[in-house]
Design an enzyme around this catalytic site. Structure first.
Site, short mmCIF file in Angstrom:
data_model
loop_
_atom_site.label_atom_id
_atom_site.label_comp_id
_atom_site.label_asym_id
_atom_site.label_seq_id
_atom_site.Cartn_x
_atom_site.Cartn_y
_atom_site.Cartn_z
CG ASN A 9 -17.34 12.82 21.26
OD1 ASN A 9 -18.02 13.52 22.48
ND2 ASN A 9 -17.80 13.14 20.22
CD1 TRP A 10 -17.65 8.80 27.10
CD2 TRP A 10 -18.71 9.33 28.73
NE1 TRP A 10 -17.28 7.78 27.95
CE2 TRP A 10 -17.81 7.83 29.12
CE3 TRP A 10 -19.44 9.43 30.14
CZ2 TRP A 10 -17.87 7.27 30.14
CZ3 TRP A 10 -19.43 8.94 31.01
CH2 TRP A 10 -18.69 7.65 31.34
CE LYS A 11 -20.68 11.18 19.28
NZ LYS A 11 -21.08 11.14 17.62
CG HIS A 90 -18.04 16.21 16.84
ND1 HIS A 90 -19.19 15.86 16.21
CD2 HIS A 90 -17.43 14.80 17.06
CE1 HIS A 90 -19.56 14.64 16.26
NE2 HIS A 90 -18.33 13.82 16.75
CD GLU A 92 -22.63 14.18 17.02
OE1 GLU A 92 -22.23 14.64 17.98
OE2 GLU A 92 -22.61 13.24 16.49
CD GLU A 160 -15.12 12.15 14.82
OE1 GLU A 160 -15.02 11.04 15.45
OE2 GLU A 160 -15.89 13.17 15.00
N GLY A 166 -21.69 7.08 13.87
CA GLY A 166 -23.07 6.60 14.79
C GLY A 166 -23.81 5.62 13.84
CB SER A 199 -18.85 3.23 12.81
OG SER A 199 -20.26 3.96 12.71
N GLY A 220 -16.86 7.46 19.67
CA GLY A 220 -18.17 7.95 20.42
C GLY A 220 -18.79 6.78 20.99
#
Ligand code: PGA
Length: 240
Positions: A9-11, A90, A92, A160, A166, A199, A220
Protein backbone atom coordinates in the site's frame (compact mmCIF):
# COMPACT_ATOMS: atom_id res chain seq x y z
CA UNK A 1 -6.09 -23.66 -0.22
CA UNK A 2 -6.44 -19.97 0.64
CA UNK A 3 -4.68 -17.31 -1.44
CA UNK A 4 -1.43 -16.11 0.09
CA UNK A 5 -0.88 -12.46 -0.76
CA UNK A 6 1.81 -9.87 -0.14
CA UNK A 7 0.08 -6.56 -0.85
CA UNK A 8 1.83 -3.21 -0.85
CA UNK A 9 0.00 0.00 0.00
CA UNK A 10 1.93 2.99 -1.27
CA UNK A 11 -0.61 5.47 0.19
CA UNK A 12 0.02 9.03 -1.10
CA UNK A 13 3.58 8.26 -2.15
CA UNK A 14 5.12 7.70 -5.54
CA UNK A 15 5.99 9.61 -8.70
CA UNK A 16 6.66 8.38 -12.23
CA UNK A 17 10.35 8.34 -11.25
CA UNK A 18 9.53 5.62 -8.70
CA UNK A 19 8.28 3.17 -11.33
CA UNK A 20 11.75 1.60 -11.31
CA UNK A 21 10.86 0.23 -7.86
CA UNK A 22 7.65 -1.27 -9.29
CA UNK A 23 9.82 -2.95 -11.93
CA UNK A 24 12.13 -4.45 -9.29
CA UNK A 25 9.22 -5.73 -7.20
CA UNK A 26 7.58 -7.15 -10.32
CA UNK A 27 10.75 -9.04 -11.25
CA UNK A 28 10.87 -10.61 -7.78
CA UNK A 29 7.14 -11.39 -7.91
CA UNK A 30 7.44 -13.33 -11.17
CA UNK A 31 9.31 -16.14 -9.44
CA UNK A 32 7.22 -15.97 -6.26
CA UNK A 33 4.90 -18.78 -5.16
CA UNK A 34 2.53 -16.27 -3.49
CA UNK A 35 0.50 -13.45 -5.04
CA UNK A 36 2.10 -10.02 -4.98
CA UNK A 37 -0.09 -6.92 -5.43
CA UNK A 38 0.91 -3.26 -5.41
CA UNK A 39 -1.78 -0.72 -4.51
CA UNK A 40 -0.49 2.48 -6.05
CA UNK A 41 -1.72 6.07 -6.20
CA UNK A 42 -4.31 6.16 -9.00
CA UNK A 43 -2.04 8.46 -11.00
CA UNK A 44 0.54 5.68 -11.40
CA UNK A 45 -1.65 2.68 -12.20
CA UNK A 46 -1.82 3.15 -15.97
CA UNK A 47 1.92 3.77 -16.31
CA UNK A 48 2.80 0.85 -14.04
CA UNK A 49 0.42 -1.42 -15.93
CA UNK A 50 2.14 -0.53 -19.20
CA UNK A 51 5.47 -1.45 -17.65
CA UNK A 52 4.87 -4.65 -15.67
CA UNK A 53 2.56 -7.68 -15.49
CA UNK A 54 2.30 -7.33 -11.70
CA UNK A 55 -1.29 -7.22 -10.31
CA UNK A 56 -2.07 -3.62 -9.31
CA UNK A 57 -4.65 -2.02 -7.10
CA UNK A 58 -6.13 1.34 -6.15
CA UNK A 59 -6.51 2.55 -2.56
CA UNK A 60 -10.13 3.73 -2.62
CA UNK A 61 -12.98 4.05 -5.09
CA UNK A 62 -16.29 5.84 -5.26
CA UNK A 63 -19.49 3.98 -4.47
CA UNK A 64 -20.96 5.44 -7.68
CA UNK A 65 -20.07 4.35 -11.18
CA UNK A 66 -19.81 7.80 -12.78
CA UNK A 67 -21.24 11.29 -12.70
CA UNK A 68 -20.97 14.61 -10.87
CA UNK A 69 -18.54 13.57 -8.12
CA UNK A 70 -15.65 15.98 -8.56
CA UNK A 71 -12.33 14.50 -7.51
CA UNK A 72 -13.59 10.96 -7.04
CA UNK A 73 -12.44 7.92 -8.99
CA UNK A 74 -14.81 5.07 -9.76
CA UNK A 75 -14.12 1.36 -9.65
CA UNK A 76 -14.60 0.99 -13.44
CA UNK A 77 -12.00 3.77 -13.90
CA UNK A 78 -9.50 1.87 -11.74
CA UNK A 79 -10.23 -1.25 -13.74
CA UNK A 80 -9.80 0.72 -16.98
CA UNK A 81 -6.39 1.95 -15.77
CA UNK A 82 -5.26 -1.61 -15.19
CA UNK A 83 -6.16 -2.34 -11.56
CA UNK A 84 -7.45 -5.71 -10.42
CA UNK A 85 -7.72 -4.81 -6.74
CA UNK A 86 -8.79 -1.90 -4.56
CA UNK A 87 -8.15 -1.28 -0.87
CA UNK A 88 -11.41 -0.22 0.83
CA UNK A 89 -12.17 0.93 4.35
CA UNK A 90 -8.56 1.64 5.24
CA UNK A 91 -8.42 3.28 8.66
CA UNK A 92 -6.99 6.45 7.11
CA UNK A 93 -10.10 6.69 4.90
CA UNK A 94 -12.40 5.86 7.83
CA UNK A 95 -10.73 8.44 10.11
CA UNK A 96 -9.71 11.24 7.71
CA UNK A 97 -12.63 11.00 5.27
CA UNK A 98 -15.39 9.96 7.65
CA UNK A 99 -16.11 6.67 5.89
CA UNK A 100 -18.72 4.70 7.83
CA UNK A 101 -19.24 0.95 7.54
CA UNK A 102 -22.23 1.64 5.27
CA UNK A 103 -20.13 3.78 2.92
CA UNK A 104 -17.40 1.14 2.85
CA UNK A 105 -19.96 -1.59 2.10
CA UNK A 106 -21.30 0.44 -0.83
CA UNK A 107 -17.76 0.83 -2.16
CA UNK A 108 -17.16 -2.92 -1.87
CA UNK A 109 -20.30 -3.51 -3.94
CA UNK A 110 -19.04 -1.02 -6.53
CA UNK A 111 -15.66 -2.76 -6.66
CA UNK A 112 -17.32 -6.15 -7.17
CA UNK A 113 -19.57 -4.76 -9.90
CA UNK A 114 -16.47 -3.53 -11.75
CA UNK A 115 -14.74 -6.88 -11.42
CA UNK A 116 -12.23 -5.71 -8.82
CA UNK A 117 -11.13 -7.71 -5.82
CA UNK A 118 -11.77 -5.66 -2.67
CA UNK A 119 -9.10 -5.63 0.04
CA UNK A 120 -11.40 -4.76 2.92
CA UNK A 121 -9.61 -3.26 5.94
CA UNK A 122 -10.85 -3.59 9.50
CA UNK A 123 -9.14 -2.77 12.77
CA UNK A 124 -9.49 -1.23 16.21
CA UNK A 125 -8.09 2.07 17.45
CA UNK A 126 -5.64 2.26 20.32
CA UNK A 127 -8.38 3.38 22.73
CA UNK A 128 -10.57 0.45 21.69
CA UNK A 129 -7.61 -1.92 22.08
CA UNK A 130 -6.87 -0.59 25.58
CA UNK A 131 -10.52 -0.87 26.54
CA UNK A 132 -10.57 -4.53 25.48
CA UNK A 133 -13.07 -3.82 22.71
CA UNK A 134 -11.05 -5.20 19.79
CA UNK A 135 -13.22 -8.22 19.00
CA UNK A 136 -16.49 -6.29 19.34
CA UNK A 137 -15.18 -3.59 16.99
CA UNK A 138 -14.10 -6.17 14.42
CA UNK A 139 -17.40 -8.03 14.60
CA UNK A 140 -19.27 -4.76 14.00
CA UNK A 141 -17.00 -3.78 11.10
CA UNK A 142 -17.43 -7.19 9.44
CA UNK A 143 -21.20 -7.05 9.91
CA UNK A 144 -21.39 -3.47 8.62
CA UNK A 145 -18.84 -3.23 5.84
CA UNK A 146 -18.75 -6.68 4.25
CA UNK A 147 -21.81 -7.08 2.04
CA UNK A 148 -23.38 -10.45 1.28
CA UNK A 149 -21.72 -12.22 -1.61
CA UNK A 150 -18.07 -12.16 -0.54
CA UNK A 151 -15.95 -15.01 -1.81
CA UNK A 152 -12.27 -15.82 -2.15
CA UNK A 153 -12.15 -14.39 -5.65
CA UNK A 154 -13.76 -11.01 -4.99
CA UNK A 155 -12.63 -10.22 -1.44
CA UNK A 156 -9.57 -10.26 0.79
CA UNK A 157 -9.79 -9.14 4.43
CA UNK A 158 -6.97 -7.08 5.94
CA UNK A 159 -6.82 -6.86 9.73
CA UNK A 160 -4.96 -3.66 10.57
CA UNK A 161 -4.92 -2.45 14.19
CA UNK A 162 -4.98 1.35 13.76
CA UNK A 163 -2.36 1.78 16.50
CA UNK A 164 0.04 -0.52 14.64
CA UNK A 165 -0.05 1.40 11.35
CA UNK A 166 3.17 3.30 10.72
CA UNK A 167 4.17 3.15 14.38
CA UNK A 168 6.58 0.22 14.51
CA UNK A 169 4.26 -1.36 17.10
CA UNK A 170 2.46 -4.64 16.51
CA UNK A 171 0.23 -6.86 18.62
CA UNK A 172 1.94 -9.96 20.02
CA UNK A 173 1.82 -13.04 17.80
CA UNK A 174 -0.64 -14.60 20.25
CA UNK A 175 -2.92 -11.59 19.89
CA UNK A 176 -2.69 -11.69 16.09
CA UNK A 177 -3.40 -15.44 16.10
CA UNK A 178 -6.46 -15.02 18.33
CA UNK A 179 -7.78 -12.05 16.41
CA UNK A 180 -7.39 -13.71 13.01
CA UNK A 181 -9.13 -16.86 14.27
CA UNK A 182 -11.98 -14.67 15.55
CA UNK A 183 -12.27 -12.92 12.18
CA UNK A 184 -12.12 -16.24 10.29
CA UNK A 185 -15.05 -17.59 12.33
CA UNK A 186 -17.16 -14.58 11.30
CA UNK A 187 -16.54 -14.73 7.55
CA UNK A 188 -19.21 -16.15 5.26
CA UNK A 189 -16.69 -18.22 3.29
CA UNK A 190 -13.92 -20.27 4.90
CA UNK A 191 -11.81 -19.72 1.77
CA UNK A 192 -11.39 -15.98 2.30
CA UNK A 193 -7.82 -14.83 2.91
CA UNK A 194 -7.02 -12.65 5.91
CA UNK A 195 -3.94 -10.43 5.68
CA UNK A 196 -2.29 -8.82 8.68
CA UNK A 197 -1.28 -5.16 8.30
CA UNK A 198 0.45 -2.66 10.59
CA UNK A 199 4.22 -2.20 10.77
CA UNK A 200 5.01 -5.41 8.88
CA UNK A 201 8.77 -5.44 8.24
CA UNK A 202 11.43 -7.90 7.09
CA UNK A 203 12.25 -8.36 10.81
CA UNK A 204 8.77 -9.45 11.99
CA UNK A 205 7.26 -10.93 8.80
CA UNK A 206 8.39 -14.54 9.42
CA UNK A 207 6.73 -14.89 12.82
CA UNK A 208 3.51 -13.20 11.70
CA UNK A 209 3.21 -15.20 8.44
CA UNK A 210 3.83 -18.46 10.32
CA UNK A 211 0.45 -18.10 12.07
CA UNK A 212 -2.22 -20.49 10.81
CA UNK A 213 -4.90 -17.86 10.12
CA UNK A 214 -2.58 -15.26 8.59
CA UNK A 215 -2.59 -15.55 4.79
CA UNK A 216 -0.24 -12.68 4.01
CA UNK A 217 0.37 -9.02 4.70
CA UNK A 218 -0.82 -5.55 3.77
CA UNK A 219 2.39 -3.56 3.89
CA UNK A 220 2.64 0.23 3.93
CA UNK A 221 6.01 1.85 4.58
CA UNK A 222 8.07 -1.26 3.87
CA UNK A 223 6.47 -1.66 0.41
CA UNK A 224 7.93 1.63 -0.81
CA UNK A 225 11.38 0.16 -1.24
CA UNK A 226 12.26 -3.05 -3.04
CA UNK A 227 14.95 -3.91 -0.49
CA UNK A 228 12.35 -4.09 2.28
CA UNK A 229 9.33 -5.40 0.32
CA UNK A 230 11.13 -8.21 -1.54
CA UNK A 231 12.39 -9.84 1.70
CA UNK A 232 8.80 -9.71 3.02
CA UNK A 233 7.60 -11.50 -0.15
CA UNK A 234 10.29 -14.12 0.44
CA UNK A 235 9.18 -14.59 4.07
CA UNK A 236 5.62 -15.18 2.91
CA UNK A 237 6.80 -17.80 0.39
CA UNK A 238 8.94 -19.49 3.04
CA UNK A 239 6.01 -19.68 5.46
CA UNK A 240 3.73 -21.60 3.08
P1 PGA B 1 2.48 0.32 7.63
O1 PGA B 1 1.05 0.58 6.94
O2 PGA B 1 2.98 -1.00 7.08
O3 PGA B 1 3.32 1.47 7.20
O4 PGA B 1 2.25 0.24 9.10
C1 PGA B 1 0.14 -0.46 6.71
C2 PGA B 1 -1.12 0.09 6.09
O5 PGA B 1 -1.59 1.16 6.50
O6 PGA B 1 -1.72 -0.56 5.19
Amino acid sequence: MRRRIAAGNWKMNGMVADLAIVGEISAAAKAASCEVVLCLPATLIRAANNLVALPLGGQDCAAQEKGAFTGDISAPMLRDAGAGFVILGHSERRALHGESDAIVAAKVQAAWAAGLCAILCIGETEAQYRAGETLDVLAAQIAGSLPEGANARNTVIAYEPVWAIGTGLTPTVDEIARTHAFIRARLPDAGLSILYGGSVSPANAAQIFALADVDGGLVGGASLKSDSFIPIIHELEASA
